[in-house]
Write a protein that holds these residues in place. Structure first.
Motif, PDB file in Angstrom:
ATOM      1  N   GLY A   1     -14.017  -4.414  -2.076  1.00  0.00           N
ATOM      2  CA  GLY A   1     -12.331  -4.480  -2.490  1.00  0.00           C
ATOM      3  C   GLY A   1     -11.522  -3.954  -1.621  1.00  0.00           C
ATOM      4  O   GLY A   1     -12.091  -3.120  -0.566  1.00  0.00           O
ATOM      5  N   THR A   2     -10.200  -3.797  -1.945  1.00  0.00           N
ATOM      6  CA  THR A   2      -9.225  -3.203  -0.836  1.00  0.00           C
ATOM      7  C   THR A   2      -8.583  -2.140  -1.452  1.00  0.00           C
ATOM      8  O   THR A   2      -7.754  -1.629  -0.729  1.00  0.00           O
ATOM      9  CB  THR A   2      -8.473  -4.225  -0.552  1.00  0.00           C
ATOM     10  OG1 THR A   2      -7.690  -4.836  -1.728  1.00  0.00           O
ATOM     11  CG2 THR A   2      -8.839  -5.539   0.173  1.00  0.00           C
ATOM     12  N   THR A   3      -8.970  -1.717  -2.614  1.00  0.00           N
ATOM     13  CA  THR A   3      -8.295  -0.575  -3.192  1.00  0.00           C
ATOM     14  C   THR A   3      -9.117   0.629  -3.517  1.00  0.00           C
ATOM     15  O   THR A   3     -10.227   0.426  -4.375  1.00  0.00           O
ATOM     16  CB  THR A   3      -7.746  -0.889  -4.571  1.00  0.00           C
ATOM     17  OG1 THR A   3      -6.774  -2.064  -4.340  1.00  0.00           O
ATOM     18  CG2 THR A   3      -6.839   0.495  -5.245  1.00  0.00           C
ATOM     19  N   GLY A   4      -9.028   1.766  -3.288  1.00  0.00           N
ATOM     20  CA  GLY A   4      -9.801   3.017  -3.595  1.00  0.00           C
ATOM     21  C   GLY A   4      -9.932   3.262  -4.918  1.00  0.00           C
ATOM     22  O   GLY A   4      -8.811   2.913  -5.767  1.00  0.00           O
ATOM     23  N   GLY A   5     -10.988   3.775  -5.678  1.00  0.00           N
ATOM     24  CA  GLY A   5     -11.201   4.081  -6.866  1.00  0.00           C
ATOM     25  C   GLY A   5     -11.408   2.865  -7.939  1.00  0.00           C
ATOM     26  O   GLY A   5     -11.538   2.883  -8.970  1.00  0.00           O
ATOM     27  N   VAL A   6     -11.233   1.546  -7.464  1.00  0.00           N
ATOM     28  CA  VAL A   6     -11.421   0.301  -8.144  1.00  0.00           C
ATOM     29  C   VAL A   6     -12.668  -0.287  -7.549  1.00  0.00           C
ATOM     30  O   VAL A   6     -13.085  -0.554  -6.321  1.00  0.00           O
ATOM     31  CB  VAL A   6     -10.268  -0.543  -8.073  1.00  0.00           C
ATOM     32  CG1 VAL A   6     -10.789  -1.807  -8.628  1.00  0.00           C
ATOM     33  CG2 VAL A   6      -9.169   0.399  -8.710  1.00  0.00           C
ATOM     34  N   ALA A   7     -13.814  -0.788  -8.389  1.00  0.00           N
ATOM     35  CA  ALA A   7     -14.864  -1.231  -8.074  1.00  0.00           C
ATOM     36  C   ALA A   7     -14.763  -2.634  -7.131  1.00  0.00           C
ATOM     37  O   ALA A   7     -15.469  -2.649  -6.123  1.00  0.00           O
ATOM     38  CB  ALA A   7     -15.908  -1.687  -9.111  1.00  0.00           C
TER      39      ALA A   7
END
Length: 550
Positions: free
Chosen positions: A484-490
Motif C-alpha cells: 500500500g501507499t499509506t502507513g498503518g493500513v495493510a
C-alpha cells in the motif's frame, strides 16, 4: 559426547568434533538423503548463552541464500539436545588441502579467494559479518568449487560483540573489540589467500600478544607473494579498515580485474581444474567415499522449500501414508522424523519455507505458491530467539587447534564440516506399526507473533512467525502479504496467502519469504492461525528502502 540423535535420521559416521560439539554424517530415514548434523555438546547445552548462540547460528543460515555457503535444512531442539541439520558438502577443508598439498599456486588460490568472497558478499548483503573466516571454514568440492561454513560467532554488522575470532586471521580492529565490520572478513579472507600462496600465515607470533602486535603494527609481507597479486594482498591486509574494500563484493571486482590482466581470460577455469585435481588426490577423505548406500522408504513428513542449488535433494512431499503415520506418532508421543527438501524448479516451491521449531532458508525470487505444503512436523520444544542465523561444518581432519580469542559455542574449536549432499544414501524408517483411529485434538493457540520482517531485495522480503500453543495437536498457520501507499493500513493483498500445517510441539517458528508483485511503499505481513489465537492476529509493516515519504 551426546547420545541424543535427531529423530528421523540415521547416523553413519563422525566427521569431526570439538569442544562445542560434533558433526556427523547422517541419512534421512525416509528418503535416504545424506546430511551433516551439527550437535551442541551436552556440557554447553545446559548453559543458556551457548544455546542462544547455537539457535542464532541456525537462524542466520536460514536467512542466507548463497551458492557459496553450506545451506541449512532445519534446526531441531528438544530437552535431550540441540542440532543443526545442514547441507552435506562432498569435499575437504581448505586446511586439509593446504596441510597435505602445500601452496596451491596463484590461479587456484584466486579461485578459492573469489568463491569465499562471493559467500561473504551474500552474507554482507544481508548485514551479517562472519568473524571467523579461516581455512578450516572453507570446504573445497570435487569440481574445484568451494563453500563457506561455520557462522557460529557471526553477528550483525555494527554489533559490539567483544573480541572473538581465530588469532592468525583476525583484523587489527578485531583485537580491540571494535564493532563487527565487513572489512574484517575481507582481512581474514586475504590472510587465508596469503597462506594459499605461500604455505604459511602472514604473521606467526610466538604467543597471542606478539601475534596481536604483528597484526596491528607489522608491515604487510607482500614481497612473499607473486608480484601480480601483491596489490590485492596489500589492499586486503591494510591495517586501517577504511583502506580495505568495505564489502567483499567490491573486492571481487578488483580480484577479477587483476587476475584477468595477469593470468589471462581463462585463469578461473585453470584454477578450478587445479583445485579439482588436488581434491581428487584426497578422494578417500570425501564423505561420499566414507559411507555406503542402502534401500530407502518413502514416507517423508515435512516439506521444506529451498532455492534450487546444485547437488541438493529434490523436493520431498508427504503422501497419505505419511500423514497417517504422523498422526499416530502424535498420539503415541513419539519423536518422528524431520524432512527437508530442496525446491524443484517450479515457482510454487521457491518462495516460502517453514519448519516447526526452526528457521530455515526460503526460496529465491519467485511467485507465491498456489498450493502450500501441508506436512506435519513433530518434535521437540524450541524457544526461538530473534536474530540472524549461520551454517557450520566439520573437516575430515578434525577440529582446528588454532587458539580463539574468546570462547563461544562455535569458535575455533567448533566442528567445521567437510561435507555436501551427494546421492541418496541409506536407511529404513522406523515407524509405528499401529495407528489410532481418533485424530489428535487441536490445541488452543496462546499467541502468534511476527518478528524480523525485513526487505531483502528490491522486490523480496522475509518474515519470522512464532506460534505458541498449549498442546501438541495440529494447527494451521496462514501468512498473508499486502502492499500500500499509506502507513498503518495493510493495503491491497499481494499474491496468494500461504498456509502451513504443524503438529507435535508447543512452539513453532516459521521463516517465510515473499516476492512482492504490486507497487507500494509500505509492505505488510499478517499471520493468523486455526484455531484462532487468543491474542488475536499478528502483523508487521515496513517502509521499503526505495521509497521516501515526505
Amino acid at each position: 559426547m551426546s547420545t541424543w540423535v535427531v529423530p528421523g535420521y540415521t547416523e553413519s559416521l563422525e566427521l569431526g568434533a570439538g569442544a562445542s560439539g560434533r558433526v556427523v554424517l547422517a541419512v534421512h530415514a525416509d528418503t535416504g538423503v545424506r546430511v551433516a548434523v551439527k550437535y551442541l555438546s551436552d556440557s554447553l547445552r545446559t548453559r543458556p548463552g551457548f544455546v542462544h548462540d547455537f539457535r542464532a547460528e541456525a537462524r542466520l543460515l536460514g536467512g542466507l541464500r548463497s551458492l557459496y555457503v553450506a545451506g541449512l535444512y532445519e534446526y531441531v531442539e528438544s530437552p535431550q539436545g540441540a542440532a543443526i541439520v545442514m547441507e552435506l558438502v562432498d569435499g575437504v577443508s581448505l586446511r586439509t588441502l593446504l596441510s597435505r598439498q602445500g601452496p596451491l599456486g596463484p590461479e587456484a588460490a584466486l579461485v578459492l579467494l573469489k568463491g569465499s568472497l562471493l559467500g561473504l558478499a551474500d552474507a554482507h548483503r544481508v548485514g551479517v559479518v562472519h568473524r571467523d573466516y579461516k581455512p578450516e571454514n572453507v570446504l573445497v568440492e570435487t569440481d574445484g568449487s568451494s563453500k563457506l561454513v561455520d557462522f557460529g560467532i557471526a553477528v550483525d554488522a555494527g554489533t559490539s560483540a567483544g573480541v572473538a575470532g581465530t588469532p592468525s586471521y583476525m583484523a587489527p580492529e578485531q583485537w580491540t573489540g571494535a564493532p563487527a565490520s565487513c572489512a574484517a572478513d575481507v582481512y581474514a579472507a586475504t590472510a587465508t589467500f596469503f597462506e594459499c600462496l605461500t604455505g604459511h600465515k602472514p604473521y606467526s607470533g610466538d604467543n597471542i600478544a606478539e601475534l596481536a602486535l604483528q597484526h596491528v603494527d607489522a608491515p604487510v609481507p607482500v614481497e612473499e607473494v607473486p608480484a601480480a597479486v601483491r596489490e590485492l594482498v596489500r589492499r586486503g591486509l591494510a591495517k586501517e579498515p577504511d583502506r580495505r574494500p568495505a564489502q567483499a563484493e567490491a573486492f571481487v571486482t578488483e580480484l577479477e580485474a587483476i587476475a584477468g590482466a595477469a593470468y589471462g581470460a581463462d585463469w578461473e577455469e585453470r584454477g578450478r581444474a587445479r583445485l579439482a585435481a588436488l581434491v581428487a588426490l584426497l578422494a578417500l577423505l570425501l564423505p561420499s567415499a566414507r559411507s555406503s548406500r542402502s534401500s530407502t522408504t518413502d514416507t517423508a513428513r515435512t516439506v521444506l522449500g529451498q532455492a534450487p542449488r546444485h547437488g541438493w535433494a529434490r523436493s520431498w512431499r508427504p503422501g497419505r501414508p505419511g500423514m497417517l503415520v504422523a498422526a499416530a506418532a502424535v498420539l503415541l508421543g513419539l519423536l518422528l522424523t524431520y524432512g527437508m527438501r530442496h525446491a524443484s524448479a517450479g515457482a510454487a516451491e521457491r518462495t516460502a519455507e517453514a519448519v516447526a521449531t526452526t528457521t530455515a532458508r526460503a526460496g529465491a525470487e519467485a511467485a507465491p505458491p498456489t498450493s502450500p505444503p501441508t506436512a506435519p512436523t513433530p518434535s521437540g520444544d524450541v524457544s526461538p530467539t530473534p536474530g540472524v542465523s549461520p551454517a557450520p561444518g566439520v573437516s575430515p581432519s578434525g577440529p582446528s587447534a588454532t587458539p580463539t580469542a574468546q570462547p563461544s559455542a562455535s569458535a575455533t574449536g567448533s566442528p567445521t564440516q567437510s561435507t555436501t549432499p551427494s546421492e541418496p544414501a541409506s536407511s529404513t524408517s522406523a515407524t509405528p506399526t499401529a495407528a489410532s483411529s481418533t485424530p489428535p485434538v487441536a490445541p488452543a493457540v496462546k499467541n502468534v507473533a511476527v518478528s524480523a520482517f525485513r526487505q531483502t531485495g528490491t522486490t523480496t522480503s522475509s518474515a519470522t512467525i512464532t506460534v505458541t500453543t498449549d498442546g501438541s495437536g495440529p494447527i494451521s498457520v496462514t501468512v498473508s502479504w499486502f502492499t500500500g501507499t499509506t502507513g498503518g493500513v495493510a493495503g491491497s493483498p499481494d499474491g496468494a496467502s500461504q498456509t502451513f500445517e504443524r503438529s507435535g510441539a508447543t512452539q513453532y517458528t516459521l521463516t517465510v519469504d515473499h516476492t512482492v508483485q504490486n507497487d507500494g511503499c509500505y509492505w505488510t505481513v499478517r499471520a493468523t492461525t486455526t484455531p484462532a489465537p487468543a491474542s488475536g492476529d499478528a502483523s508487521q509493516q515496513i517502509l521499503t528502502r526505495q521509497c521516501e515519504i515526505g
